[in-house]
Motif scaffolding. Structure first.
Motif, short mmCIF file in Angstrom:
data_model
loop_
_atom_site.label_atom_id
_atom_site.label_comp_id
_atom_site.label_asym_id
_atom_site.label_seq_id
_atom_site.Cartn_x
_atom_site.Cartn_y
_atom_site.Cartn_z
N PRO A 235 0.62 -66.72 66.22
CA PRO A 235 0.80 -66.47 67.66
C PRO A 235 -0.48 -65.97 68.33
O PRO A 235 -1.19 -65.11 67.80
CB PRO A 235 1.89 -65.38 67.70
CG PRO A 235 2.58 -65.47 66.37
CD PRO A 235 1.52 -65.89 65.40
N ILE A 236 -0.76 -66.50 69.50
CA ILE A 236 -1.97 -66.12 70.24
C ILE A 236 -1.93 -64.65 70.63
O ILE A 236 -2.95 -63.94 70.58
CB ILE A 236 -2.14 -67.00 71.49
CG1 ILE A 236 -2.29 -68.47 71.08
CG2 ILE A 236 -3.35 -66.54 72.31
CD1 ILE A 236 -3.50 -68.76 70.24
N TYR A 237 -0.73 -64.17 71.00
CA TYR A 237 -0.65 -62.79 71.49
C TYR A 237 -1.01 -61.77 70.41
O TYR A 237 -1.43 -60.64 70.72
CB TYR A 237 0.75 -62.50 72.03
CG TYR A 237 1.84 -62.37 70.98
CD1 TYR A 237 2.10 -61.15 70.35
CD2 TYR A 237 2.60 -63.47 70.61
CE1 TYR A 237 3.09 -61.03 69.39
CE2 TYR A 237 3.59 -63.36 69.64
CZ TYR A 237 3.83 -62.15 69.04
OH TYR A 237 4.80 -62.04 68.08
N LEU A 238 -0.90 -62.17 69.13
CA LEU A 238 -1.25 -61.24 68.06
C LEU A 238 -2.74 -60.94 68.04
O LEU A 238 -3.16 -59.85 67.64
CB LEU A 238 -0.80 -61.78 66.70
CG LEU A 238 0.70 -61.70 66.41
CD1 LEU A 238 1.01 -62.23 65.02
CD2 LEU A 238 1.19 -60.27 66.55
N TRP A 239 -3.54 -61.90 68.49
CA TRP A 239 -4.98 -61.64 68.59
C TRP A 239 -5.24 -60.55 69.62
O TRP A 239 -6.12 -59.69 69.43
CB TRP A 239 -5.74 -62.91 68.96
CG TRP A 239 -5.76 -63.95 67.88
CD1 TRP A 239 -5.16 -65.18 67.92
CD2 TRP A 239 -6.40 -63.87 66.61
NE1 TRP A 239 -5.38 -65.86 66.75
CE2 TRP A 239 -6.14 -65.09 65.92
CE3 TRP A 239 -7.17 -62.89 65.97
CZ2 TRP A 239 -6.63 -65.33 64.65
CZ3 TRP A 239 -7.65 -63.14 64.69
CH2 TRP A 239 -7.39 -64.35 64.05
N PHE A 240 -4.47 -60.58 70.71
CA PHE A 240 -4.61 -59.53 71.73
C PHE A 240 -4.14 -58.18 71.19
O PHE A 240 -4.75 -57.15 71.49
CB PHE A 240 -3.83 -59.91 72.98
CG PHE A 240 -4.38 -61.09 73.72
CD1 PHE A 240 -5.47 -60.95 74.57
CD2 PHE A 240 -3.83 -62.36 73.56
CE1 PHE A 240 -6.00 -62.04 75.25
CE2 PHE A 240 -4.34 -63.46 74.23
CZ PHE A 240 -5.44 -63.30 75.08
N VAL A 241 -3.06 -58.19 70.39
CA VAL A 241 -2.57 -56.95 69.80
C VAL A 241 -3.61 -56.36 68.85
O VAL A 241 -3.90 -55.16 68.89
CB VAL A 241 -1.24 -57.20 69.05
CG1 VAL A 241 -0.82 -55.94 68.28
CG2 VAL A 241 -0.15 -57.59 70.03
N LEU A 242 -4.19 -57.22 68.00
CA LEU A 242 -5.21 -56.75 67.07
C LEU A 242 -6.43 -56.23 67.82
O LEU A 242 -7.01 -55.18 67.45
CB LEU A 242 -5.63 -57.89 66.13
CG LEU A 242 -4.59 -58.34 65.11
CD1 LEU A 242 -5.07 -59.58 64.36
CD2 LEU A 242 -4.28 -57.22 64.13
N SER A 243 -6.83 -56.93 68.88
CA SER A 243 -7.98 -56.48 69.68
C SER A 243 -7.70 -55.14 70.35
O SER A 243 -8.57 -54.26 70.40
CB SER A 243 -8.32 -57.53 70.76
OG SER A 243 -8.64 -58.77 70.16
N PHE A 244 -6.47 -54.96 70.82
CA PHE A 244 -6.08 -53.70 71.44
C PHE A 244 -6.13 -52.55 70.44
O PHE A 244 -6.64 -51.46 70.76
CB PHE A 244 -4.67 -53.82 72.03
CG PHE A 244 -4.11 -52.52 72.55
CD1 PHE A 244 -4.52 -52.02 73.77
CD2 PHE A 244 -3.18 -51.81 71.81
CE1 PHE A 244 -4.02 -50.81 74.26
CE2 PHE A 244 -2.67 -50.61 72.27
CZ PHE A 244 -3.10 -50.11 73.50
#
Length: 269
Positions: A235-244
């Protein structure tokens, strides 16, 4: 109590322990995280809030993911009393370890909120949560270690060998090694401290995710492939979660260093 009742009803209706697939495993992880939170709620209300939030996220994931909640028959390889013992022990350990992740994230937020005026008060909170985090991870590590050994006994009964470096077995061992290192960080002079411990409790949970999700969907060639599913797109949103999460750790570290430096100068003066 209601959650326990739900698990008991699934057990009664299906005729087997209710942690035989991904959906039921998430239900048990949620139950275990609540157990961990209530175990330490006497010492910290923040821990109770954390475990409630965590259980909500876990149950929401179970409900809105591709996991099928349908009651199904057991696969032949799982028709064993070891399903009750081995799988339950490992899965419950995940509930304690994920609470360590959440407490670590809570402490990162508190580090960011620290100022020169509230330093002492918030330091007491982070120290309290770190102690509870250490106890939670210790219990999770104990359960994960026992569960891994029990898995070897079951493997010997089913496949005629205790250990075969199967992907699931290997990553179960990785969890034990990673969290053993985290627990012993306090013995390393240059890297000990509550901040490093909390960061490690966050990063270390990646080994649990790899065992629970990665092996089932991305390393499916093995004797544990009966638990795998269709390989999903990451999922693309997981990259945002990891970045956060990475940004949260960096900002917390910078602010902690700034506040600690100021407090040291005050004490020196």
């Amino acid at each position: 109590m209601y959650h326990t009742y739900g698990l008991a009803m699934r057990w009664y209706l299906s005729g087997h322990a209710p942690w035989s697939n991904g959906y039921e495993a998430l239900l048990l992880v949620s139950w275990a995280s609540l157990l961990a939170g209530f175990s330490f709620s006497k010492y910290s209300r923040i821990t109770l809030a954390a475990t409630t939030f965590l259980a909500f996220l876990t149950l929401m994931t179970a409900s809105h993911s591709s996991y099928d909640p349908q009651l199904t028959n057991l696969q032949p390889v799982l028709k064993s009393y070891w399903l009750i013992i081995h799988v339950a022990t490992l899965t419950i350990s995940y509930g304690f370890l994920v609470l360590g992740l959440v407490l670590g994230l809570f402490n990162m937020v508190i580090y960011i909120l620290k100022t020169n005026h509230n330093y002492k008060r918030l330091s007491l909170i982070t120290r309290e949560l770190t102690y509870i985090n250490e106890m939670t991870i210790t219990i999770g590590l104990l359960l994960a270690t026992v569960g891994t050994f029990l898995g070897g006994v079951w493997a010997n009964e089913s496949w005629g060998r205790y250990w075969g470096w199967d992907a699931k077995e290997t990553w179960a061992l990785v969890i034990t090694v990673v969290y053993t290192i985290i627990i012993h960080l306090r013995l390393a002079p240059k890297i000990k401290g509550e901040f490093i411990f909390n960061v490690a409790s966050i990063i270390g949970f990646g080994s649990v995710l790899m065992t629970f999700i990665g092996v089932n969907y991305y390393f499916t060639k093995g004797l544990h492939s009966y638990g795998s599913g269709d390989t999903p797109v990451f999922p693309i949103y997981l990259w945002f979660v990891l970045s956060f999460i990475i940004a949260l750790i960096i900002i917390a570290g910078i602010n902690k260093r700034r506040i600690d430096k100021f407090q040291y100068q005050v004490e020196e003066s």
